[in-house]
Design an enzyme around this catalytic site. Sequence first.
Site, PDB file in Angstrom:
ATOM      1  N   LYS A 265       0.856  -1.190   0.000  1.00  0.00           N
ATOM      2  CA  LYS A 265       0.000   0.000   0.000  1.00  0.00           C
ATOM      3  C   LYS A 265       0.885   1.232   0.000  1.00  0.00           C
ATOM      4  O   LYS A 265       1.684   1.427   0.924  1.00  0.00           O
ATOM      5  CB  LYS A 265      -0.913   0.010   1.234  1.00  0.00           C
ATOM      6  CG  LYS A 265      -1.600   1.363   1.505  1.00  0.00           C
ATOM      7  CD  LYS A 265      -2.499   1.344   2.737  1.00  0.00           C
ATOM      8  CE  LYS A 265      -2.991   2.756   3.092  1.00  0.00           C
ATOM      9  NZ  LYS A 265      -3.885   2.799   4.273  1.00  0.00           N
ATOM     10  N   LYS A 277      -9.911  13.219   7.863  1.00  0.00           N
ATOM     11  CA  LYS A 277      -9.400  12.858   9.188  1.00  0.00           C
ATOM     12  C   LYS A 277      -9.353  14.097  10.080  1.00  0.00           C
ATOM     13  O   LYS A 277      -9.235  15.215   9.579  1.00  0.00           O
ATOM     14  CB  LYS A 277      -7.970  12.319   9.056  1.00  0.00           C
ATOM     15  CG  LYS A 277      -7.869  10.914   8.505  1.00  0.00           C
ATOM     16  CD  LYS A 277      -6.422  10.442   8.535  1.00  0.00           C
ATOM     17  CE  LYS A 277      -6.285   9.055   7.944  1.00  0.00           C
ATOM     18  NZ  LYS A 277      -6.963   8.007   8.721  1.00  0.00           N
ATOM     19  N   ARG A 351      -7.465  -0.339   1.229  1.00  0.00           N
ATOM     20  CA  ARG A 351      -8.003  -1.600   0.706  1.00  0.00           C
ATOM     21  C   ARG A 351      -8.419  -1.457  -0.757  1.00  0.00           C
ATOM     22  O   ARG A 351      -8.425  -2.426  -1.502  1.00  0.00           O
ATOM     23  CB  ARG A 351      -9.151  -2.080   1.607  1.00  0.00           C
ATOM     24  CG  ARG A 351     -10.324  -1.142   1.661  1.00  0.00           C
ATOM     25  CD  ARG A 351     -11.227  -1.388   2.874  1.00  0.00           C
ATOM     26  NE  ARG A 351     -10.632  -0.905   4.119  1.00  0.00           N
ATOM     27  CZ  ARG A 351     -11.186  -1.053   5.316  1.00  0.00           C
ATOM     28  NH1 ARG A 351     -12.349  -1.685   5.434  1.00  0.00           N
ATOM     29  NH2 ARG A 351     -10.591  -0.581   6.400  1.00  0.00           N
TER      30      ARG A 351
END
Length: 502
Positions: A265, A277, A351
Amino acid sequence: MKFAFSEISLPKRGSLAVPVYADNSFSPMTKEVDDLTGGVLSRALETSRFKGKKGDLLEILAPNGLDVSRVVLFGMGESEKIGQTDLEDLGGRLVQKLNSSGARNVTVILDGLGECAVKDSDAAAFVAFGAKLAAYRFTRYKTEDDPAAEPSLVRMTVACKTSAGARKTFIDLEAVAEGVFMTRDLVSEPANTLHPETFAERCKELTDLGVEVEILDEDKMRRLGMGALLGVGQGSVRESQMVIMRWNGASGKKSARKPIAFVGKGVCFDTGGISLKPGPGMEEMKWDMGGAGTVTGLMKALAGRKAKVNVVGVIGLVENMPDGNAQRPGDIVTAMSGTTIEILNTDAEGRLVLADALYYTQDRFEPEIMIDLATLTGAIIISLGHENAGLFSNDDALADKIYQAGTRVGEGVWRLPMSDKYAEQVKSPIADLQNIGTGGRGAGSIVAAEFLKKFVGDTPWAHIDIAGMAWSKKDTPTVPKGGTGYGVRLLDRFVRDNYEGK
Ligand code: BES
Ligand code: MN
Ligand code: ZN
């Protein structure tokens, strides 16, 4: 810092380090030094808490009767209990101690190992390896010297019975350390200079070592249908990239074997995207490319020591930004596999990047096994803290091999369960999958692993969640604070023990 190995004898200058075993028992050379100084060592121990335990250090300055400027006593504990990581830690501790006291050269005498299970030449090489790992610094952005922070130590000589063997063993270890340093450099680099294209440029440097490096730009990825990865990068002014690194080191019959694959990643910065965030601590998300950093450093290590194995490293590089063109919560994207994914949280982006990187890797290379590394979930830090990475796998034998390698080199992993029950959580009512689970904060790391599993086909696969491991806020004996390089040593060992034959 430079390293050398020599036969056992007392140096004429510089600093000297000698071993003391459990309950302050001296090695033959330590005894000799004690005699030459008229018992200074014994007397120093009487007034100190030093007990010859692992990690104990005691410095004696300007001892009478010797040419050297200082003697450092180091505790070894019981010789039968000394392992590789103890020796590495010793090397690291000596570097820290000698740098803080201003030594320039040191000779470390490694005698009296007795019942130690590590053979003499390896033991000496591990001390030097630990010292080298500890001496790393990220200094690119320091424009002014701070003399107090400058390391003083420039040379370490490790003296042992079989120095030729140690010298030979150290060659490969030094290549591994260079791989670790590449990972640390990448992880510590800020996101204004390290974005997908500049990261890919850094990978290109590996061609000097014989690694084939191929770069897919956004056009190529679009043609391949990588809608999951591209969706993450679409809010950034930086181009997303995928880098494919290949090292073909197997020879003879093995050269025709399928490769083993590592996938990383590489989120060069993770703001969370539109699911932004919170501000405090967001600077840490420059190291959200840690998985890609480890894969790249691992390729450097394997090529550097000319590993007899065929390996492919694939990294997905993106920047996750909020923007007028950014992906929205609720968007539905189509991955290269054809799977549709409902994006319910743009901060669950790793992901999505891995979905396409994993699918592409198994589709193109049909690897024997595939391992991905990712700073994937904050939840893994809740589970395991900063002591172990999370391990997930569809293959018990593979998981076990990774666990064993981790134990050997002191880069721990701990396996968590996977099952169809968890996989239920990533089914979407309107698409094939959704990118976050239905179970709120429960089992977040496992649910993320279940999502990845949808893209690996029937390849034996393992996922290592390194969110708690890629960065450290404190110094340890062989890992200075900052980017740790975690995973390079682990996977180098894994490759060596299982895929290179004898
Ligand atoms: N990069 C983060 C995970 C992370 C968090 C790494 C803290 C290192 C330190 C990842 O992209 C992320 O944001 N994950 C979310 C997933 C959630 C939205 C399901 C998380 O862990 O909160
Ligand atoms: Mn995120
Ligand atoms: Zn992330």
